[in-house]
Design a protein around this motif. Structure first.
Motif, PDB file in Angstrom:
ATOM      1  N   LEU A   1       0.834  -1.210   0.000  1.00  0.00           N
ATOM      2  CA  LEU A   1       0.000   0.000   0.000  1.00  0.00           C
ATOM      3  C   LEU A   1       0.867   1.258   0.000  1.00  0.00           C
ATOM      4  CD1 LEU A   1      -2.676  -1.074   2.621  1.00  0.00           C
ATOM      5  CD2 LEU A   1      -3.086  -0.676   0.203  1.00  0.00           C
ATOM      6  N   ASN A   2       2.178   1.024   0.150  1.00  0.00           N
ATOM      7  CA  ASN A   2       3.111   2.144   0.248  1.00  0.00           C
ATOM      8  C   ASN A   2       3.700   2.407  -1.136  1.00  0.00           C
ATOM      9  OD1 ASN A   2       4.899   4.008   1.084  1.00  0.00           O
ATOM     10  ND2 ASN A   2       5.844   2.748   2.673  1.00  0.00           N
ATOM     11  N   THR A   3       3.178   3.400  -1.818  1.00  0.00           N
ATOM     12  CA  THR A   3       3.628   3.623  -3.192  1.00  0.00           C
ATOM     13  C   THR A   3       4.639   4.757  -3.274  1.00  0.00           C
ATOM     14  OG1 THR A   3       1.877   5.198  -3.636  1.00  0.00           O
ATOM     15  CG2 THR A   3       1.392   2.886  -4.092  1.00  0.00           C
TER      16      THR A   3
ATOM     17  N   LEU B   1       3.272   8.340  -2.852  1.00  0.00           N
ATOM     18  CA  LEU B   1       3.054   8.827  -1.493  1.00  0.00           C
ATOM     19  C   LEU B   1       4.381   9.057  -0.768  1.00  0.00           C
ATOM     20  CD1 LEU B   1      -0.024   6.761  -0.257  1.00  0.00           C
ATOM     21  CD2 LEU B   1       0.061   9.160  -0.931  1.00  0.00           C
TER      22      LEU B   1
ATOM     23  N   ASN C   1       0.923   5.544   3.810  1.00  0.00           N
ATOM     24  CA  ASN C   1       0.440   4.703   2.708  1.00  0.00           C
ATOM     25  C   ASN C   1      -1.062   4.848   2.517  1.00  0.00           C
ATOM     26  OD1 ASN C   1      -0.959   2.655   4.420  1.00  0.00           O
ATOM     27  ND2 ASN C   1       1.130   2.392   5.210  1.00  0.00           N
ATOM     28  N   TRP C   2      -1.547   4.190   1.471  1.00  0.00           N
ATOM     29  CA  TRP C   2      -2.959   4.317   1.103  1.00  0.00           C
ATOM     30  C   TRP C   2      -3.896   3.802   2.194  1.00  0.00           C
ATOM     31  CZ3 TRP C   2      -4.148   7.506  -2.556  1.00  0.00           C
ATOM     32  CH2 TRP C   2      -3.243   7.746  -3.585  1.00  0.00           C
TER      33      TRP C   2
ATOM     34  N   PHE D   1      -6.325   6.182   3.878  1.00  0.00           N
ATOM     35  CA  PHE D   1      -7.581   6.570   3.235  1.00  0.00           C
ATOM     36  C   PHE D   1      -8.625   5.457   3.371  1.00  0.00           C
ATOM     37  CE2 PHE D   1      -4.139   8.887   1.208  1.00  0.00           C
ATOM     38  CZ  PHE D   1      -4.542  10.179   1.493  1.00  0.00           C
TER      39      PHE D   1
ATOM     40  N   GLY E   1       0.959  -2.222   4.224  1.00  0.00           N
ATOM     41  CA  GLY E   1       1.435  -0.848   4.067  1.00  0.00           C
ATOM     42  C   GLY E   1       2.699  -0.571   4.853  1.00  0.00           C
TER      43      GLY E   1
END
Lengths: 361, 510
Positions: free
Chosen positions: A179-181, A184, A194-195, A198, A262
């Motif tokens: 989830l950690n892109t 970000l 991370n996402w 949200f 994440g």
């Protein structure tokens, strides 16, 4: 009337937070540290720049979800202490899924991992709910027991099935499952934001809708407030208990899954139950189980934890002072009845002054 | 002025900014029986709380035996001869009657309790005032009436001159009530003064010399009971004319709406309902009289689906409804105003409109694909608040913030608006004020007049006799008799309630 009620609801946590900080300040003064400087460092270290903010938001993500999980069961009248176990199962489930299906398209892989984690957490809590509804077993005992079963089962599973020989942790999941892109990371100066954050916010909204707009949420609230009256009104109380515990575990499991995908990217053997499971309970209590309130309470707890790290970096004050502040806040929330009694006195006076308030009391 | 034993002068009591008592003055003569009449919340208990030392007046003076008395606690009030007999008895169930009476005032002999002397003293007092009590019985084993006599004896034993009876008849059978009246007269003949707190007009007429009416913290009037009509007393208490007559129409009562056959029900391993038969016809109110604990609660629970039936059938409109869920039974056409509105009938921390849909929230149009239509819920709430005259600030007010009478109106509104074929009402007016009682009785009668069946379970015999077309008496899980309320007095009904055997014993005593 309603307006004053919600204001009053806000007063107790705010007073508790202030009191917690004051206690922290007094202790720092007693031991010769500078409270103003330290609180300033705490603030800067948690919210002062984009990197710290990213860390704080990442850290509050699982807190939000374990707190929501606790709040749901608590609204139904149950004390689900199984947050840590459910969180662990969620973490485990997400990693196992991501490791086994690395070739799935990104979206499916992530959704699959999250669902798998949430479901495992849900099943874990469902066991306690089922025992409670149909056999009257205290959910306090069963969830505590299930915490340890989860911990040792996962340790066993990681060692024997996931980790390579001699290692204590599973391999990392493929990059696209994270989830950690990069986007970000760039945005937050390489923090672990991370996402998942949200996803947690959306979940809060969903749970708010669940409680305030849906039939099932209404049943959960009714059973929690008065089981006998619900039974008399024809609510299927046993099913409601099971549903509430399931939802509660799903949320904590989702928290674990998000942290797994994440934050950690793998799962390791651990000696202790994850503290985020227990802290979620404290967050929920501070927020009086209000979903929106949980966001702010989680932010506060997370900021204290992240900012606390920098206290000891910039001065020789031990960072444990933050734990004292946190513990004091929880303590004051716990004795909220004292505040409420004091506030109620003032409140009653004000209410009686309104022209139509006094007669029917 | 010499024989005024108690004088309360210009007493005002303020809680916060709320005036519970506003400039109340009251005199009590030696040997006088004074009734204190008022609705719930009128300020009677507050006033008596000050006389018995539980509360301190904000301003005003209490004079006892001609001397100003400043009582700091109930102990000092007791020392001045004030004896309070509370509505909820303050006895220790595991102790014997004798132990309860002397508790706190034990006669000592060489450091040990002198039970013989205590028993002798008490027996002397018992004989003098016709107080029948069994000193050796355990309090947990004796009847409510005897517990009350123990409370009275406790005060007598402490040489009280002023007795405050707080709603003394609330839990008694008619026989016990008449016994209490005898005791009250005996006390007054011996020169003791009595303050009798009640909202039952009939009792005032029967026992009191003078009556002080309190409304909203103020003394409305002080009247001689013998010269005042019941209707006038009621009007003073409520503040407007009270309609005692009730509109009972002739309706077709031929159809069997509800039928119970050979019903047996178990609770806590005991058979609480034994082979019971009961029928309710269309347009009929069947009253179920009986002393508390003779199976009434189990009967209601069995009918509404909250308790399993062991044997027998329950039929509504010819269809069997036993062994079904509470929801199915409600849908079949049974509504129930439960005895305990605060714990069973309502969820106090929910709003009025939420409580009003507690039995229909899961159906269209309120629930749609799992979502609740709160707009509709609140609209309906507003409409029902108007229709059923529920005094509240808004439909979103929490039910827990309403007065008892208005809480009960919420229950009544919900249950009646479901348009049931059978309405079960269990003590529907317990603890609500006269205005609300009148209203609830009207609503129950409307059900009957519209041709529906009503099963009225109540401990208030007046209520049962007033509303019912037919009265059955329940004793130890069985129907032991059926009477016509038009030609039966509450005394006769009381005999049946006490069960045949006990009734015979009582006959021997009196």
């Amino acid at each position: 009337m309603l307006h004053s009620r919600s204001l009053k609801g806000l007063a107790v946590p705010l007073i508790s937070i202030a009191a917690g900080f004051i206690i922290g300040a007094i202790l720092m003064l007693m031991f010769g540290y500078d409270p103003i400087q330290n609180y300033q460092n705490l603030f800067i270290g948690s919210l002062g720049d984009i990197y710290s903010l990213g860390e704080t938001l990442r850290n509050m993500t699982p807190l939000i979800l374990t707190a929501l999980g606790f709040a749901v069961s608590s609204k139904a009248g149950f004390f689900n202490i199984g947050g840590p176990g459910q969180y662990l199962m969620g973490w485990f489930g997400a990693i196992v899924f991501a490791l086994n299906f690395p070739n799935l398209p990104t979206v499916l892989l992530i959704i699959g991992s999250l669902v798998c984690g949430a479901l495992l957490g849900g099943i874990w809590s469902l066991i306690a709910g089922f025992l409670r509804a149909y056999f009257g077993t205290s959910e306090v005992i069963t969830t505590i027991m299930l915490n340890y079963i989860a911990l040792y089962f996962i340790n066993f599973a990681v060692k024997n099935w996931l980790a390579s020989k001699g290692s204590d942790s599973s391999p990392n999941i493929v990059k696209k499952a994270s989830l950690n892109t990069e986007f970000l990371q760039k945005l937050t100066n390489n923090s672990t934001f991370n996402w998942g954050f949200f996803i947690a916010l959306i979940t809060v909204f969903v749970i708010w809708i669940y409680f305030n707009k849906t039939r099932s949420g209404f049943e959960v609230r009714s059973v929690g407030l008065n089981e006998v009256a619900s039974l008399y009104a024809g609510v299927n109380v046993k099913r409601t208990i099971v549903v509430a515990m399931l939802v509660s575990g799903l949320l904590a499991g989702l928290g674990g899954a998000i942290d797994g995908l994440g934050n950690f990217q793998n799962i390791s053997v651990s000696n202790n139950l994850p503290s985020v499971g227990f802290n979620g309970m404290a967050v929920a209590l501070l927020a009086a189980e209000n979903p929106i309130g949980i966001i702010f309470a989680a932010l506060l707890f997370s900021a204290l934890q992240i900012g606390g790290l920098s206290i000891s970096v910039y001065s020789n004050t031990p960072s444990e002072i933050v734990d004292i502040v946190i513990a004091s806040i929880i303590f004051f929330v716990g004795i909220k009845y004292v505040f409420e009694a004091a506030l109620a006195k003032n409140w009653r006076k004000k209410q009686r002054k309104t022209p139509d308030g006094g007669m029917d009391k | 002025m010499e024989n005024d034993i108690v004088q309360m002068k210009n007493i005002t009591k303020i809680f916060g900014s709320y005036k519970a008592n506003d400039n109340i003055s009251l005199k009590l003569k030696k040997g006088e029986i004074l009734a204190l009449l008022g609705e719930n919340g009128a300020g009677k208990s507050t006033l008596m709380g000050m006389l018995s030392g539980l509360l301190k007046p904000t301003s005003g003076e209490i004079i006892i035996n001609g001397k100003p008395a400043k009582m700091e606690n109930p102990r000092e009030a007791k020392a001045l001869g004030i004896g309070m007999v509370h509505q909820h008895f303050m006895l220790i169930p595991a102790f014997s009657v004798l132990e309860n009476i002397i508790l706190g005032d034990e006669p000592l002999k060489a450091g040990r309790i002198d039970y013989k002397k205590a028993a002798k003293d008490i027996e002397f007092l018992a004989g003098k005032y016709h107080l029948e009590i069994d000193l050796n019985a355990k309090v947990s084993d004796i009847t409510v009436g005897m517990q009350q006599r123990v409370e009275i004896m406790k005060a007598l034993y402490r040489k009280a001159n002023v007795f405050i009876f707080d709603e003394p008849t609330a839990a008694l059978t008619p026989q016990e009530i008449s016994q209490l009246m005898k005791i009250t007269h005996a006390l007054s003949e011996e020169g003791k003064s009595i303050i009798f707190i009640t909202h039952k007009l009939k009792e005032i007429k029967e026992v009191a010399d003078r009556c002080v009416v309190i409304r909203m913290g103020k003394v409305i009037d002080s009247v001689r009971v013998a010269e005042t009509k019941e209707a006038a007393l009621a009007e003073m208490m409520v503040g407007h004319k009270v309609n005692f007559a009730i509109d009972k129409k002739e309706v077709n009562q031929e159809k069997d709406i509800f039928k119970i056959e050979k019903l047996s029900v178990e609770a806590h391993g005991q058979l609480k309902i034994k082979n019971l038969d009961l029928t309710v016809h269309s347009g009929e109110i069947v009253g179920v009289a009986g002393v508390d604990g003779n199976g009434q609660s189990e009967l209601i629970e069995a009918v509404t689906g909250l308790r399993k039936c062991k044997t027998g059938t329950i039929m509504l409109n010819g269809k069997k409804i036993q062994h079904q869920s509470a929801r199915k039974i409600a849908e079949a056409g049974i509504s129930c105003i439960p005895e305990d509105r605060q714990n069973v009938g309502l969820i106090l921390p929910l709003t009025i409109s939420e409580n009003l849909v507690l039995k229909s929230y899961y159906k269209k149009p309120i629930s749609n694909k799992g979502f609740l239509n709160y707009k509709k819920i609140n609209e309906d709430g507003r409409r029902m608040i108007k229709q059923f005259d529920i005094r509240s600030q808004s439909e979103k007010e929490l039910v827990g913030d309403l007065s008892g009478g208005n809480q009960q109106k919420v229950v009544v509104a919900r249950e009646i608006s479901a348009q049931p074929d059978l309405l079960i009402a269990a003590n529907p007016t317990r603890g609500v004020d006269i205005g609300a009682i009148e209203y609830i009785h009207e609503k129950i009668m409307e059900q009957r007049n519209a041709g529906h069946g009503v099963l009225l379970v109540s401990f208030e015999l007046e209520e049962i006799l007033k509303l019912s077309d037919r009265v059955v008496v329940m004793h130890e899980g069985q129907i032991v008799g059926e009477i016509d309320p038009r030609d039966t007095s509450s005394e006769e009904l009381g005999m049946l309630m006490a069960g045949k055997q006990q009734a015979e014993e009582m006959g021997e005593i009196s």
